[in-house]
Design a protein around this motif. Structure first.
Motif, PDB file in Angstrom:
ATOM      1  N   ASP A  36      73.254  84.491  82.251  1.00 53.07           N
ATOM      2  CA  ASP A  36      74.276  83.976  81.346  1.00 53.07           C
ATOM      3  C   ASP A  36      73.965  82.524  80.984  1.00 53.07           C
ATOM      4  O   ASP A  36      73.065  81.918  81.565  1.00 53.07           O
ATOM      5  CB  ASP A  36      75.655  84.081  82.008  1.00 53.07           C
ATOM      6  CG  ASP A  36      76.103  85.528  82.138  1.00 53.07           C
ATOM      7  OD1 ASP A  36      75.873  86.303  81.197  1.00 53.07           O
ATOM      8  OD2 ASP A  36      76.648  85.878  83.199  1.00 53.07           O
ATOM      9  N   HIS A  37      74.742  81.979  80.053  1.00 51.63           N
ATOM     10  CA  HIS A  37      74.399  80.665  79.495  1.00 51.63           C
ATOM     11  C   HIS A  37      75.633  79.827  79.238  1.00 51.63           C
ATOM     12  O   HIS A  37      76.709  80.353  78.975  1.00 51.63           O
ATOM     13  CB  HIS A  37      73.604  80.859  78.192  1.00 51.63           C
ATOM     14  CG  HIS A  37      72.412  81.750  78.398  1.00 51.63           C
ATOM     15  ND1 HIS A  37      72.508  83.113  78.310  1.00 51.63           N
ATOM     16  CD2 HIS A  37      71.149  81.463  78.764  1.00 51.63           C
ATOM     17  CE1 HIS A  37      71.329  83.643  78.601  1.00 51.63           C
ATOM     18  NE2 HIS A  37      70.487  82.671  78.879  1.00 51.63           N
ATOM     19  N   LYS A  38      75.451  78.530  79.344  1.00 45.40           N
ATOM     20  CA  LYS A  38      76.507  77.591  78.977  1.00 45.40           C
ATOM     21  C   LYS A  38      75.828  76.356  78.384  1.00 45.40           C
ATOM     22  O   LYS A  38      74.593  76.229  78.425  1.00 45.40           O
ATOM     23  CB  LYS A  38      77.334  77.212  80.212  1.00 45.40           C
ATOM     24  CG  LYS A  38      76.539  76.493  81.294  1.00 45.40           C
ATOM     25  CD  LYS A  38      77.408  76.131  82.489  1.00 45.40           C
ATOM     26  CE  LYS A  38      76.572  75.434  83.550  1.00 45.40           C
ATOM     27  NZ  LYS A  38      77.354  75.022  84.721  1.00 45.40           N
ATOM     28  N   VAL A  39      76.632  75.484  77.821  1.00 43.52           N
ATOM     29  CA  VAL A  39      76.087  74.252  77.246  1.00 43.52           C
ATOM     30  C   VAL A  39      76.888  73.099  77.844  1.00 43.52           C
ATOM     31  O   VAL A  39      78.017  72.831  77.414  1.00 43.52           O
ATOM     32  CB  VAL A  39      76.202  74.253  75.707  1.00 43.52           C
ATOM     33  CG1 VAL A  39      75.432  73.062  75.124  1.00 43.52           C
ATOM     34  CG2 VAL A  39      75.685  75.558  75.116  1.00 43.52           C
ATOM     35  N   GLY A  40      76.333  72.442  78.864  1.00 42.48           N
ATOM     36  CA  GLY A  40      77.086  71.426  79.587  1.00 42.48           C
ATOM     37  C   GLY A  40      78.313  72.071  80.222  1.00 42.48           C
ATOM     38  O   GLY A  40      78.203  73.070  80.940  1.00 42.48           O
ATOM     39  N   LEU A 199      73.292  88.744  91.600  1.00 43.88           N
ATOM     40  CA  LEU A 199      73.199  87.281  91.528  1.00 43.88           C
ATOM     41  C   LEU A 199      73.462  86.884  90.081  1.00 43.88           C
ATOM     42  O   LEU A 199      72.737  87.300  89.180  1.00 43.88           O
ATOM     43  CB  LEU A 199      71.799  86.811  91.911  1.00 43.88           C
ATOM     44  CG  LEU A 199      71.455  86.673  93.384  1.00 43.88           C
ATOM     45  CD1 LEU A 199      70.032  86.145  93.521  1.00 43.88           C
ATOM     46  CD2 LEU A 199      72.426  85.727  94.066  1.00 43.88           C
ATOM     47  N   LEU A 200      74.502  86.108  89.874  1.00 44.13           N
ATOM     48  CA  LEU A 200      74.822  85.687  88.510  1.00 44.13           C
ATOM     49  C   LEU A 200      74.152  84.351  88.232  1.00 44.13           C
ATOM     50  O   LEU A 200      74.565  83.321  88.766  1.00 44.13           O
ATOM     51  CB  LEU A 200      76.337  85.574  88.330  1.00 44.13           C
ATOM     52  CG  LEU A 200      77.170  86.803  88.721  1.00 44.13           C
ATOM     53  CD1 LEU A 200      78.627  86.625  88.291  1.00 44.13           C
ATOM     54  CD2 LEU A 200      76.598  88.074  88.102  1.00 44.13           C
ATOM     55  N   LEU A 201      73.116  84.396  87.424  1.00 40.46           N
ATOM     56  CA  LEU A 201      72.395  83.164  87.083  1.00 40.46           C
ATOM     57  C   LEU A 201      72.961  82.587  85.795  1.00 40.46           C
ATOM     58  O   LEU A 201      73.384  83.312  84.902  1.00 40.46           O
ATOM     59  CB  LEU A 201      70.914  83.448  86.890  1.00 40.46           C
ATOM     60  CG  LEU A 201      70.202  84.105  88.063  1.00 40.46           C
ATOM     61  CD1 LEU A 201      68.721  84.289  87.752  1.00 40.46           C
ATOM     62  CD2 LEU A 201      70.373  83.263  89.322  1.00 40.46           C
ATOM     63  N   GLU A 202      72.918  81.282  85.738  1.00 40.96           N
ATOM     64  CA  GLU A 202      73.444  80.615  84.556  1.00 40.96           C
ATOM     65  C   GLU A 202      72.453  79.562  84.095  1.00 40.96           C
ATOM     66  O   GLU A 202      71.988  78.744  84.898  1.00 40.96           O
ATOM     67  CB  GLU A 202      74.785  79.962  84.907  1.00 40.96           C
ATOM     68  CG  GLU A 202      75.644  79.677  83.704  1.00 40.96           C
ATOM     69  CD  GLU A 202      77.084  79.389  84.124  1.00 40.96           C
ATOM     70  OE1 GLU A 202      77.984  79.921  83.470  1.00 40.96           O
ATOM     71  OE2 GLU A 202      77.291  78.629  85.101  1.00 40.96           O
ATOM     72  N   MET A 203      72.110  79.609  82.803  1.00 43.75           N
ATOM     73  CA  MET A 203      71.257  78.561  82.238  1.00 43.75           C
ATOM     74  C   MET A 203      72.150  77.586  81.480  1.00 43.75           C
ATOM     75  O   MET A 203      72.927  77.995  80.617  1.00 43.75           O
ATOM     76  CB  MET A 203      70.220  79.142  81.274  1.00 43.75           C
ATOM     77  CG  MET A 203      69.309  78.075  80.685  1.00 43.75           C
ATOM     78  SD  MET A 203      68.471  78.599  79.161  1.00 43.75           S
ATOM     79  CE  MET A 203      67.061  79.437  79.833  1.00 43.75           C
ATOM     80  N   SER A 243      71.092  77.769  87.547  1.00 41.40           N
ATOM     81  CA  SER A 243      71.791  77.701  88.825  1.00 41.40           C
ATOM     82  C   SER A 243      72.312  79.098  89.155  1.00 41.40           C
ATOM     83  O   SER A 243      72.386  79.959  88.273  1.00 41.40           O
ATOM     84  CB  SER A 243      72.956  76.706  88.756  1.00 41.40           C
ATOM     85  OG  SER A 243      73.876  77.127  87.772  1.00 41.40           O
ATOM     86  N   VAL A 244      72.622  79.299  90.439  1.00 41.95           N
ATOM     87  CA  VAL A 244      73.263  80.554  90.826  1.00 41.95           C
ATOM     88  C   VAL A 244      74.768  80.318  90.734  1.00 41.95           C
ATOM     89  O   VAL A 244      75.338  79.557  91.517  1.00 41.95           O
ATOM     90  CB  VAL A 244      72.866  80.970  92.259  1.00 41.95           C
ATOM     91  CG1 VAL A 244      73.606  82.249  92.660  1.00 41.95           C
ATOM     92  CG2 VAL A 244      71.355  81.175  92.334  1.00 41.95           C
ATOM     93  N   ALA A 245      75.399  80.937  89.771  1.00 42.99           N
ATOM     94  CA  ALA A 245      76.827  80.691  89.551  1.00 42.99           C
ATOM     95  C   ALA A 245      77.681  81.467  90.534  1.00 42.99           C
ATOM     96  O   ALA A 245      78.758  81.029  90.915  1.00 42.99           O
ATOM     97  CB  ALA A 245      77.200  81.077  88.115  1.00 42.99           C
TER      98      ALA A 245
END
Lengths: 250, 359
Positions: A36-40, A199-203, A243-245
Motif C-alpha cells: 500500500d502507499h501514502k504520501v507523508g 505483512l502490510l507494507l506501506e510505501m 515500512s511494515v504498517a
C-alpha cells in the motif's frame, strides 16, 4: 512374542506422543505481503490531489509501478527463508496489491528484507518472462540493459501558479550502476505457529523526495534515466520509503 | 435365455438396423456426406524468442481450421449488408491491415470520424478500438458488421446467409464441431485469424537478432538512439518488440477536444483526449496518422512531436517537453529518426500469402 507386541505398542504410543509434541512446536504457517502507499501523512489519491514537496513544488501523482525481488524473512536466531518471487506492483491494478508467498516455517520472525528493483542476474534483457507488463517496463537505452525498477510519474507546479510540468522518476541501471535498493525492515511480534500471516507494507512516496536528500523536480528535469546523480539520490532516499504498517494473523 | 441366445438376437438386430440404413433412399444432393469426427489441428504459431509469450484465450485456442475459417470470413463480403464489403475492405494487407483512406467509406457511403486501426501483432492487445471500448478480439469483431456507418448488416441476417451457404456449415463444423453457426463462433474464427497476423521480419528484427551480421546505417542507428533514449522519448509509449504499450495516452494533439476518446467509455474526465497507442510496426505503410488521420506523412508526425505539442489538463506525464512545444529535434535528428522508423517496415508481412485473400 507377547512381550514383543507390548514393546511395539509401547513404542508406537511413545512415537506418537513424540510426533505430536514435535508437531505442536513446529507448525508452519503461510505468509503474504500487501503493498500500500501514502504520501507523508496523507492518503494517496491519483491525479486530483496536490501534495507539497520539500523542494517547494506542489505535485500530483499519476502513476506508480515497480518491482520488488529477493524477498527474505529472518528469525531472531538468524535463520531465514528466502522466496523466488519477483513482484510487480502497479497502483492502477488492484490485482498486484497482494503477494502470496506460501508456506513459512514456524518461528519468531523479526526482519523482512527485499530488493527494490532487480539484481544483476535478473536485470538483463529477457531476464523476466516477456509479458506485456514486463516488456512495458523494459529499459531500452542503448548500452544499458534490463528493466525500469520504478516508474513514478506525475506533474508539478513550477511556481505555485498552476503552470504544470511533468516529471518521470524512472529508476533503473544506468552507466554500469545497478541502482537497486536493499530494503531491511524490522517486524515486531510475528510468530508463526500454524497461522496465516499478512505483512502490510506501506510505501511513503514523500520519502523519495526528501529523506535524506531533497529531490527537486526542477533541478534534475523531467528525465533522469541517464542521470546517475539523480539515480544516486533516489537510491539513497529509497532506503526509508517502506515500512511494515501492520502484521495480521489469522 | 442363455447368453448365446442374447448374442444371436443382438446380431440379428444389428443386421436389421444396418439393412434398414442400407435400404433408406439416399439423395446425395440433400444429405451431406457423413462427417469425419471433429478433430481440429492445433495451429503452430512460431514466434521469435524475444517476442511476447502468446496471449490466447483458453476458450478460443488457435486451430488450422479456425484460422482458415476466420480468414475466409475476414475476406468475405457476405458479412456486410449489401455483400459488397468485408473486414479487408478497410483493413488491407498491403497497408499492414489498415486503410489509406482517412475515414473509411461504409456500404451506405457514410464515413466515421476515426482512422481504421491497424491489425498487426494485435494478439497482445486487450482493449480494442481507439477508445478501448471492446475487450478482446472476439468482442471487437462483432461490432463493425452491425455498425451503420460500416458494414451495416445485422448478425441475424449474416448468420442466415452463412447457414445457407454451401461451404460455411462444413467449415464451422471443422473449426468448432458445430454446424449451428452463431455470431460468437464467427467472431471467434475472425479473432483466430487476426491473432496470426504477426509482423516479425522487419529490418529492425533482422538486425537485432544475435549473429545476424546486419547493421543499421549511421542514420538509422542515430535514429534508434533518439527513439530509445529520452532525447526523442518515443519508447515509453512505443517501446518493446511490439512498439506499443497497448495503453491509452493524451499525446498532446489538441488543447480542447472534439473527440474525447477513452473518457467516452470510462466516463472519467481525467481520460479526456486519451487514445490507444498504435504500434509503429509498418508505420511507413499506415498513413494517415493519429486517431483522426490528421497527418498525411511521417514527417508531419515527427514535426508534431518535435514542436507541435498542445498542452491540456489531461496531457500525459510522459509528454515531458510539452511546455516547450515538444522535443525540439534538429533537421538532422528528424531525418535520422525517420530513417529508423523505416526499419520497422515488414514487406514479408504485407505480402505473406498465408494472410491474403482465399478467394
Amino acid at each position: 512374542m507377547k512381550n514383543f507386541k507390548v514393546l511395539t505398542s509401547f513404542l508406537s504410543v511413545f512415537a506418537l506422543a513424540l510426533f505430536m509434541g514435535c508437531d505442536k512446536d513446529a507448525e508452519s504457517g503461510t505468509i503474504s505481503l500487501s503493498f500500500d502507499h501514502k504520501v507523508g501523512t496523507e492518503t494517496l489519491e491519483l491525479e486530483n490531489k496536490a501534495y507539497q514537496s520539500l523542494a517547494g513544488h506542489p505535485f500530483y501523482i499519476y502513476r506508480l509501478k515497480y518491482y520488488v525481488s529477493e524477498i527474505e524473512l529472518y528469525q531472531a536466531d538468524g535463520t531465514s527463508i528466502s522466496f523466488e518471487n519477483i513482484h510487480y506492483r502497479d497502483i492502477a491494478d488492484e490485482n498486484t496489491r497482494m503477494l502470496d508467498l506460501g508456506e513459512i516455517p514456524a518461528g519468531d520472525y523479526n526482519r523482512l528484507t527485499f530488493t527494490f528493483g532487480l539484481e544483476e542476474d535478473i536485470n538483463i534483457d529477457g531476464g523476466l518472462p516477456n509479458t506485456q507488463t514486463n516488456v512495458n517496463m523494459e529499459w531500452p537505452i542503448p548500452g544499458d540493459q534490463g528493466y525500469h525498477y520504478m516508474k513514478f510519474e506525475g506533474k508539478y507546479d513550477l511556481n505555485g501558479t498552476g503552470e504544470l510540468k511533468n516529471f518521470n522518476l524512472h529508476t533503473g541501471a544506468t552507466g554500469g550502476n545497478q541502482n537497486y535498493v536493499e530494503i531491511s525492515l524490522p517486524i515486531s511480534a510475528m510468530n508463526v505457529d500454524g497461522n496465516n500471516l499478512s505483512l502490510l507494507l506501506e510505501m511513503d512516496l514523500m520519502e523519495w523526495l526528501q529523506n535524506p536528500n531533497t529531490y527537486d523536480f526542477e533541478e534534475f528535469g523531467a528525465m533522469i534515466m541517464m542521470n546517475q546523480n539523480a539515480q544516486t539520490i533516489l537510491k539513497e532516499n529509497g532506503q526509508t520509503v517502506f515500512s511494515v504498517a501492520d502484521v495480521i494473523s489469522n | 435365455m442363455n447368453r448365446y441366445n442374447l448374442l444371436i438376437i443382438g446380431i440379428i438386430m444389428l443386421c436389421s438396423l444396418l439393412a434398414c440404413q442400407k435400404d433408406k433412399p439416399i439423395n446425395p444432393s440433400v444429405d451431406p456426406p457423413i462427417e469425419a469426427p471433429y478433430s481440429p489441428t492445433p495451429y503452430n504459431l512460431e514466434l521469435p524468442d524475444n517476442f511476447l509469450l502468446p496471449d490466447i484465450p483458453a476458450d478460443n485456442p488457435l486451430t488450422v481450421e479456425g484460422v482458415d475459417l476466420g480468414k475466409r470470413l475476414f475476406y468475405d463480403p457476405i458479412l456486410s449488408g449489401d455483400n459488397t464489403q468485408s473486414c479487408a475492405t478497410c483493413h488491407q494487407q498491403a497497408f499492414s491491415f489498415t486503410d489509406p483512406d482517412q475515414f473509411s467509406l461504409g456500404i451506405d457511403g457514410l464515413r466515421g470520424t476515426r482512422n481504421a486501426m491497424q491489425i498487426t501483432n494485435i494478439m497482445w492487445t486487450q482493449h480494442l478500438f481507439w477508445d478501448g471500448r471492446a475487450i478482446g478480439l472476439e468482442q471487437q469483431a462483432l461490432e463493425p458488421v452491425e455498425n451503420p456507418i460500416e458494414m451495416h448488416e445485422t448478425w441475424v441476417n449474416a448468420i442466415e446467409e452463412l447457414t445457407a451457404n454451401k461451404d460455411y456449415p462444413t467449415l464451422f463444423y471443422k473449426a468448432f464441431g458445430s454446424k449451428n453457426i452463431t455470431k460468437e463462433l464467427a467472431a471467434k474464427a475472425i479473432a483466430q485469424f487476426e491473432r496470426i497476423l504477426i509482423s516479425k521480419d522487419t529490418k529492425y528484427d533482422k538486425t537485432i537478432a544475435a549473429g545476424s551480421g546486419l547493421f543499421f546505417t549511421d542514420e538509422e542507428l542515430n535514429g534508434f538512439d533518439i527513439f530509445n533514449t529520452e532525447r526523442g522519448d518515443c519508447f515509453h509509449c512505443h517501446g518493446s518488440i511490439l512498439f506499443t504499450d497497448n495503453s491509452f495516452h493524451n499525446n498532446g494533439l489538441d488543447s480542447t477536444f472534439m473527440d474525447i476518446g477513452l473518457a467516452m467509455i470510462s466516463g472519467k474526465e481525467n481520460d479526456t483526449g486519451k487514445f490507444k497507442t498504435p504500434t509503429l510496426r509498418n508505420i511507413a505503410l499506415t498513413a494517415p496518422y493519429m486517431h483522426d488521420g490528421r497527418f498525411q506523412t511521417l514527417e508531419e508526425v515527427i514535426d508534431f512531436y518535435s514542436e507541435g505539442l498542445q498542452n491540456s489538463n489531461t496531457i500525459d506525464p510522459l509528454m515531458k517537453n510539452v511546455h516547450k512545444g515538444g522535443i525540439q529535434l534538429t533537421a538532422a535528428e528528424k531525418s535520422d529518426l525517420l530513417a529508423f522508423l523505416h526499419t520497422l517496415t515488414d514487406t514479408t508481412f504485407t505480402t505473406n500469402p498465408e494472410f491474403s485473400t482465399p478467394f
